[in-house]
Scaffold this active site. Sequence first.
Site, mmCIF file in Angstrom:
data_model
loop_
_atom_site.group_PDB
_atom_site.id
_atom_site.type_symbol
_atom_site.label_atom_id
_atom_site.label_comp_id
_atom_site.label_asym_id
_atom_site.label_seq_id
_atom_site.Cartn_x
_atom_site.Cartn_y
_atom_site.Cartn_z
ATOM 1 C CG ASP A 45 -9.717 4.823 4.774
ATOM 2 O OD1 ASP A 45 -10.771 5.354 5.182
ATOM 3 O OD2 ASP A 45 -8.746 4.591 5.518
ATOM 4 C CG HIS A 86 -9.248 8.549 4.458
ATOM 5 N ND1 HIS A 86 -9.326 9.531 5.413
ATOM 6 C CD2 HIS A 86 -8.233 7.725 4.829
ATOM 7 C CE1 HIS A 86 -8.398 9.305 6.340
ATOM 8 N NE2 HIS A 86 -7.732 8.229 5.999
ATOM 9 C CG HIS A 134 -4.937 9.291 2.826
ATOM 10 N ND1 HIS A 134 -4.483 10.538 3.201
ATOM 11 C CD2 HIS A 134 -4.890 8.529 3.953
ATOM 12 C CE1 HIS A 134 -4.180 10.524 4.482
ATOM 13 N NE2 HIS A 134 -4.422 9.329 4.967
ATOM 14 C CD GLU A 171 -5.794 2.979 8.555
ATOM 15 O OE1 GLU A 171 -4.646 3.128 8.111
ATOM 16 O OE2 GLU A 171 -6.799 3.498 8.017
ATOM 17 N NE ARG A 174 -0.510 2.735 2.569
ATOM 18 C CZ ARG A 174 -0.657 3.183 3.804
ATOM 19 N NH1 ARG A 174 -1.848 3.420 4.281
ATOM 20 N NH2 ARG A 174 0.407 3.444 4.570
#
Length: 280
Positions: free
Chosen positions: A164, A167, A136, A244, A94
């Site tokens: 994500d 985000h 992100h 996370e 990542r």
Amino acid sequence: MRLSLCTISFRHHLLSIGEIARFARGSGFDGIELWGVHARNIGPGDHGAWLAHYGLRVPMLSDYLLLDAPSEALTRSLAELCRLAEIWQAPRLRTFAGSKASAATSTEERALIARRLRSAARTLSDHGLRLLVETHPGTLADTTDSLERLLDEVDHPALKVNFDILHVWEGGDDPRAAHDRLAEHIDYYHLKNVRDRADLSVFEPANVYAAAGRRDGMTGLFDGVLDYAAFLETLHPDAEGSLEWFGGSCFSVLPADLSGVRRTTARRHNEQAFHLDVAG
């Protein structure tokens, strides 16, 4: 859904990888997402095989490629990461798509990032690995429009997306609509939540990495502003992701969130099985 915990959750703890592995196994996780700085500093060994004895795997190394650095530096970094991925038997790496918001990135800067991502994806593909860019803020993956454009610009099959959800929502897009648009490229998920949009600053890197940073506003997965129960029910049963968690109380929050995900996905599976029985 296969779920891992992240070693970054324990960035301010004095724990060994063995202690984290025992906690992950005892809590019911499927694996451990390894932060790049941790992977570099654990030392030599056949770590992937060792972790397999715990019934665990490393689904992804999470690092930060310096895509605007001199090409020689990027080449060295990729060689090291390929070596670490082999040691840990990790199939994914990542990274972030640069270090500037898409709206603030010039045409020339964007073209450089795309070229470097294509080169990195090609290198990783040669080693049987996939390169994931994370949705992100402050990167070229800060909106779905920009990320779709970036995927077209790079145009390499080894480049995938780490989706994500928080985000994506932070960037102003509806997560489910963005998911539909990016579905063919999504290879992994990061799951976290927040109390309110006004609290999103708790996830800024300077705050996250500070031992005395603010944690108020970070919530358990099913206690925040995003409806994870509804989102998880749309995912394929074979999807992979990580919880996370950046807050405190790791040893209680992570198992509780994992149990919540397991209940949600099990309910979806049972409902699908029921409908199949009725249809049959």
